[in-house]
Design an enzyme around this catalytic site. Sequence first.
Site, PDB file in Angstrom:
ATOM      1  N   ASP A 183      66.778 -43.475  27.749  1.00 36.55           N
ATOM      2  CA  ASP A 183      65.375 -43.823  27.968  1.00 36.55           C
ATOM      3  C   ASP A 183      65.086 -45.251  27.464  1.00 36.55           C
ATOM      4  OD1 ASP A 183      62.728 -43.463  28.726  1.00 36.55           O
ATOM      5  OD2 ASP A 183      62.553 -41.501  27.790  1.00 36.55           O
ATOM      6  N   ASP A 217      57.509 -40.693  34.958  1.00 37.83           N
ATOM      7  CA  ASP A 217      57.910 -39.279  34.927  1.00 37.83           C
ATOM      8  C   ASP A 217      57.177 -38.469  35.990  1.00 37.83           C
ATOM      9  OD1 ASP A 217      59.373 -39.900  32.707  1.00 37.83           O
ATOM     10  OD2 ASP A 217      58.300 -38.566  31.338  1.00 37.83           O
TER      11      ASP A 217
END
Length: 325
Positions: free
Chosen positions: A160, A221
């Site tokens: 990430d 997301d």
Amino acid sequence: MRCVWWTLAAGALLCLPGGAGLDNGLARTPPMGWLHWERFMCETDCGKNPSGCISEQLFMQMADMMVSNGWLKAGYRYLCIDDCWLATQRDENNRLQADPTRFPGGIKKLADYVHARGLLLGIYQDVGKATCAGYPGSQGFYELDAQTFADWGIDLLKFDGCNYGTLELLEDGYRRMSIALNRTGRNILYSCEWPLYARRLTKINYTEVAEYCNSWRNFDDIEDSWTSLKYVIDFTASLQGELVAAAGPGGWNDPDMLVIGNFGLSWDQEVTQMALWSIMAAPLLMSNDLRDINPRSKALLQDQEVIAINQDPLGVQGYRLLKVI
Ligand SMILES: *[C@@H]1O[C@H](CO)[C@@H](O)[C@H](O)[C@H]1NC(C)=O
Ligand SMILES: *[C@@H]1O[C@H](CO)[C@@H](O)[C@H](O)[C@H]1NC(C)=O
């Protein structure tokens, strides 16, 4: 550019745009598996939510389901942990450690459990100082963390991009982790979020991203709703000139998880996600509860004809030809 000898009818040499992905032998077709984030998020309270908290028990149960309910046979092989598995501190040697109450056996033992069932284990870390949920990040520890993952038997890393500092640190971190993973000598699929974070600051060089990563997120997301799905689809189409050319065996655009089998999509919307993700040569990473999924969604996710399109070895990402409204 890759060229294919097209033998239909007269025969012609067909040249397709298409990237050359990271040269580690992995992800020759889009990776398939399960990832905990969209469905289970950062639930760490096992007292209140024993069956839905991020714990070794959750992953062991999903592993069992993947084998006994036909998922592995259908092609879903990577069982992936997302954020919130870590302890709040590194150990006395600066090595990462899992939360001791939720993962009492440790990640190595979980990897052994998963491998014994013919599955592969994915894990999560972050290029910055802290993960998105605030656990210790990899910045300053890329080589050590890559080696720790290799020692544990990890097969995929989702990396990430929260808390990275500067653009230079972000890009350098993604490159360094790729090199560090390679130097461990273990086959570890490298799933990046480099373009998603770097896009805010610079133009993305997809040729370079594909040299370092096996897949890469471009957009925010996904959530369990049609609105979210539509954002991802429209965003992908709006950038398809760049994105389609970058994809190919070894490196894929990742529009994020399949949310089929949850609560937010109608049947037609579930069919739409499965069809478009397959056409887009997207990683097929489900986020749902395999212990409790309706038979119709399960059959859709396991549909071999649709999966065959996604897993076409040519690896050409489909694109939008026409927008009607
Ligand atoms: C490391 O990189 C080299 C050169 O790109 C490649 O041939 C090799 O397969 C890679 N090894 C691993 C373990 O990723
Ligand atoms: C993009 O990256 C590739 C590979 O690293 C490099 O050869 C190329 O010069 C870069 N393009 C630009 C515009 O920087």
